[in-house]
Scaffold this motif. Structure first.
Motif, short mmCIF file in Angstrom:
data_model
loop_
_atom_site.label_atom_id
_atom_site.label_comp_id
_atom_site.label_asym_id
_atom_site.label_seq_id
_atom_site.Cartn_x
_atom_site.Cartn_y
_atom_site.Cartn_z
N SER A 1 0.80 -1.23 0.00
CA SER A 1 0.00 0.00 0.00
C SER A 1 0.83 1.27 0.00
O SER A 1 0.28 2.36 -0.17
CB SER A 1 -0.92 0.02 1.23
OG SER A 1 -1.77 -1.10 1.25
N GLY A 2 2.12 1.16 0.24
CA GLY A 2 2.95 2.36 0.33
C GLY A 2 3.19 3.01 -1.02
O GLY A 2 3.02 2.40 -2.08
N VAL A 3 3.59 4.27 -1.00
CA VAL A 3 3.85 5.05 -2.21
C VAL A 3 5.32 4.91 -2.59
O VAL A 3 6.20 5.23 -1.79
CB VAL A 3 3.50 6.53 -1.99
CG1 VAL A 3 3.87 7.35 -3.23
CG2 VAL A 3 2.03 6.69 -1.67
N ASN A 4 5.56 4.43 -3.83
CA ASN A 4 6.91 4.35 -4.38
C ASN A 4 7.11 5.57 -5.28
O ASN A 4 6.51 5.67 -6.35
CB ASN A 4 7.07 3.06 -5.17
CG ASN A 4 8.49 2.84 -5.65
OD1 ASN A 4 9.14 3.78 -6.13
ND2 ASN A 4 8.97 1.62 -5.54
N LEU A 5 7.93 6.51 -4.84
CA LEU A 5 8.07 7.77 -5.57
C LEU A 5 8.64 7.57 -6.97
O LEU A 5 8.26 8.29 -7.91
CB LEU A 5 8.96 8.73 -4.76
CG LEU A 5 8.32 9.28 -3.48
CD1 LEU A 5 9.32 10.14 -2.72
CD2 LEU A 5 7.07 10.08 -3.80
N ASP A 6 9.53 6.61 -7.14
CA ASP A 6 10.08 6.34 -8.48
C ASP A 6 8.97 5.87 -9.42
O ASP A 6 8.88 6.31 -10.58
CB ASP A 6 11.18 5.29 -8.40
CG ASP A 6 12.42 5.81 -7.69
OD1 ASP A 6 12.61 7.03 -7.64
OD2 ASP A 6 13.19 4.97 -7.16
N GLU A 7 8.13 4.98 -8.87
CA GLU A 7 7.03 4.47 -9.69
C GLU A 7 6.03 5.57 -10.02
O GLU A 7 5.53 5.66 -11.15
CB GLU A 7 6.34 3.33 -8.94
CG GLU A 7 5.20 2.68 -9.71
CD GLU A 7 4.55 1.54 -8.93
OE1 GLU A 7 3.38 1.24 -9.21
OE2 GLU A 7 5.22 0.98 -8.04
N GLU A 8 5.75 6.41 -9.03
CA GLU A 8 4.79 7.49 -9.26
C GLU A 8 5.35 8.50 -10.26
O GLU A 8 4.60 9.05 -11.09
CB GLU A 8 4.46 8.19 -7.94
CG GLU A 8 3.80 7.30 -6.89
CD GLU A 8 2.49 6.70 -7.36
OE1 GLU A 8 1.75 7.36 -8.11
OE2 GLU A 8 2.21 5.54 -6.97
N ALA A 9 6.66 8.77 -10.18
CA ALA A 9 7.26 9.70 -11.14
C ALA A 9 7.15 9.16 -12.56
O ALA A 9 6.86 9.91 -13.52
CB ALA A 9 8.73 9.93 -10.78
N ALA A 10 7.36 7.84 -12.72
CA ALA A 10 7.23 7.22 -14.04
C ALA A 10 5.79 7.31 -14.54
O ALA A 10 5.53 7.61 -15.72
CB ALA A 10 7.70 5.77 -13.98
N ASP A 11 4.83 7.06 -13.63
CA ASP A 11 3.42 7.15 -14.01
C ASP A 11 3.05 8.57 -14.40
O ASP A 11 2.27 8.80 -15.35
CB ASP A 11 2.53 6.68 -12.86
CG ASP A 11 2.55 5.18 -12.68
OD1 ASP A 11 2.99 4.48 -13.60
OD2 ASP A 11 2.12 4.70 -11.60
#
Length: 643
Positions: free
Chosen positions: A602-612
């Motif tokens: 459930s945590g936020v992965n900033l690298d993944e969010e930046a890619a999205d």
């Protein structure tokens, strides 16, 4: 739908996706936040020219990424860690209190017995006697001091229990309010942020007490504690009560509102800080205070009994050196009678460190229950009024109106350390000399009977009765006959050959013999008056540190000596402290693993969010380009019609 409409749908969908991703990034450091994902779906196609033509994209939902099993595991780990932390903190405080050389009992106890040995070495020394009483005062004061610090820890724990109950009630109200909001807003979609908020409150509640949850069809969450007591049901919460429910005013317990009354659920509560406090209060503070009181009571009574077996410097039987407390008795508030049983000590050597409960069972019979193992140690026969067990004598003659269900809490040694005091203020009153100078067999005895012991049996014993001695003679027809110095019979008893027999005289003393006497065998008893240098009784007192044994909580084992009994108490608390520390280390590791597992789901992965974010930005730009192309086509079409 036109190309422009398709482009517009994509523009709106990716705008929502960018918004969701931005919200994830903004809440990446928010505790308990569950990342969200925009779920996209194609719109229903339209049949055109013999085939289906896509009509664009829409937002199906904003999905909250969460796993109920992982969340439950996290709550369990939070509860276990909080529970272990509370146990370790309290155990450490009690361990430091008891084991400290400067404030513990061991050095003062040793000084006291050393002073007794000094009196035995010089029984006529007034200085040695004064030092003995001074050390007795120091010992009693140390018992009081340690008991006071234990009582202070009890008050601290009671305050923490009360605070935890208030916080649990507040959290339960918050959960009920969140349930109402979630149910109301679920008709319009999934209220993700409210669900996160509810999970955070549940985690805070798990820190206080172990809990289980059951989700309703409408999205509300029911919360249960203990062995199934409902704390939250839908939009309603139940209040806990912190009070002395069972009768002991020094014991803060936890109840739950049940109709017009309060049901005691203390024994069912586990896990969390509250469960740890309740468990350690019973297993460490109660046990330590009861053990300390047991040692104080048995030590005081042992010295009183031994002093009564000797003569002081004035030639009188020794009086009490210590004053000891009485068992505490508390009636339950719901009893049908306000009367309490009379509880006295019997043989204090049989006392355990357990508390007891006197109850009236369904058959209207009084039972005495040892609470450490829930064993019925005695029950009342018809017509009797006394129950006797484990060094206690319980008189229920004043409880004629008691009804089934009535019960009373009995704490034999809880206040024993607090109540120990020195009542002898004159050093001459220390009975160092033996009351009997000698008990000897006649040289012409032909049997093998021997004297095993001699005791003073009455508080009214007058040493002058043996001024002229006494004689014990075996008469084949009458058994043993005891005569005073003037030939008057004062006791007699029959025996079976070889049996040990104790003969109690009318003059307040007894003699114990064993073996097989022959007719005419005699034993002479010589009083101990006017022998100030005699130290035999004081030697017996000095040896009490080794000869007396102390009963354990369950009554199954005895610890030799008062010093060893205190060392055993320290060892038990030390063991609990080590166990608590080991459990805390394990709970900390498990909590970190549970948090990591929750973050992975459930945590936020900033690298993944930046890619999205980049992906959705490009998609948004492409959708805008579609609209631009659509506009260009429309302009070209209009230009063709103008020609």
């Amino acid at each position: 739908m036109s190309v422009s409409g398709i482009g517009t749908s994509a523009l709106l969908a990716f705008q929502r996706a960018i918004g969701t991703t931005s919200n994830n990034i903004a809440n990446s450091a928010t505790e308990g936040y569950s990342r969200q994902r925009t779920e996209l779906g194609n719109l229903s196609p339209q049949f055109l020219g013999g085939s289906y033509q896509g009509q664009g994209v829409g937002v199906d939902s904003i999905r909250r990424i969460s796993d109920d099993f992982v969340n439950t595991q996290l709550r369990t780990s939070i509860s276990e860690q909080s529970n272990a932390q509370a146990k370790a903190d309290l155990a450490k405080r009690i361990d430091n209190l008891l084991a400290d050389d400067a404030s513990g009992l061991a050095p003062v106890l040793q000084d006291f017995f050393d002073a007794a040995s000094d009196v035995a070495n010089d029984p006529t020394s007034n200085a040695a006697r004064t030092v003995f009483l001074t050390e007795a005062e120091s010992l009693a004061e140390r018992f009081k001091a340690i008991d006071g610090r234990l009582e202070e820890q009890r008050r601290i724990v009671n305050g923490q229990i009360e605070t935890n109950v208030k916080e649990i009630n507040q959290l339960a109200e918050s959960l009920a309010g969140l349930n109402r909001e979630i149910v109301a807003k679920s008709t319009q979609g999934t209220p993700n942020d409210l669900l996160d908020q509810r999970d955070r409150v549940l985690n805070e509640l798990a820190e206080k007490v172990d809990l289980t949850t059951v989700e309703q069809d409408d999205g509300a969450l029911n919360v249960f504690i203990g062995n199934g007591q409902a704390l939250v049901l839908g939009g309603n919460s139940q209040s806990l009560v912190a009070d002395s429910i069972s009768g002991d005013p020094a014991k803060m317990e936890v109840g739950i509102q049940s109709g017009s009354g309060v049901a005691n659920i203390t024994r069912f509560l586990q896990g969390g800080e509250l469960g740890g406090l309740l468990e350690m209060r019973e297993s460490v503070i109660d046990t330590a205070q009861n053990s300390l009181g047991q040692i104080a009571t048995q030590l005081g009574q042992a010295f009183n009994e031994q002093n009564a077996q000797g003569l002081d410097l004035d030639g009188q039987i020794g009086g009490d050196i210590f004053g000891i407390g009485e068992p505490s008795v508390w009636g339950r508030s719901g009893n049908s009678t306000g009367e309490t049983p009379s509880v006295d000590f019997g043989n204090v050597d049989e006392l355990t460190t357990s508390d007891y409960r006197l109850r009236v069972n369904d058959e209207d019979v009084f039972e005495l229950v040892r609470l450490s193992n829930n064993e019925v140690v005695d029950s009342l026969d018809p017509g009797d009024t006394l129950l006797e067990a484990d060094g206690l004598v319980v008189d229920v003659s004043d409880l004629d109106n008691a009804e089934p269900g009535d019960n009373w809490l009995i704490q034999p040694t809880r206040n024993g350390a607090r109540d120990l005091e020195v009542v002898l203020d004159d050093p001459r009153g220390i009975a160092a000399a033996a009351a009997i100078h000698d008990v000897a067999a006649a040289e012409d005895n032909t049997g093998d009977a021997v004297v095993e012991g001699f005791r003073i049996t009455s508080e009214d014993y007058d040493p002058d009765v043996l001024e002229n001695g006494a004689t014990v003679r075996f008469d084949e027809g009458d058994g043993y006959v005891v005569e005073d110095g003037e030939g008057n019979p004062i006791a007699s008893t029959t025996i079976d050959n070889g049996d040990t027999v104790t003969i109690e005289t009318d003059d307040g003393w007894s003699i114990t013999l064993s073996g097989t006497p022959e007719y005419g065998d005699t034993f002479t008893v010589e009083g101990g008056q006017d022998r100030p240098g005699d130290n035999r009784n004081m030697l017996e007192m000095a040896d009490l540190s080794e000869t007396r044994t102390v009963q354990t909580e369950d009554g199954e084992r005895r610890v030799p000596g008062f010093g060893d009994a205190y060392n055993s108490l320290i060892a038990n608390v030390g063991t609990r402290t080590r166990q608590a520390n080991v459990a805390l280390d394990s709970a900390n590791a498990q909590l970190e693993q549970a948090k990591a597992q929750r973050e992975s789901v459930s945590g936020v992965n900033l690298d993944e969010e930046a890619a999205d974010l980049i992906r959705y930005q490009q998609a948004y730009q492409a959708a805008a380009q579609v609209i631009q192309v659509s506009n260009s086509l429309f302009d070209s079409l209009l230009g063709a019609f103008r020609r």
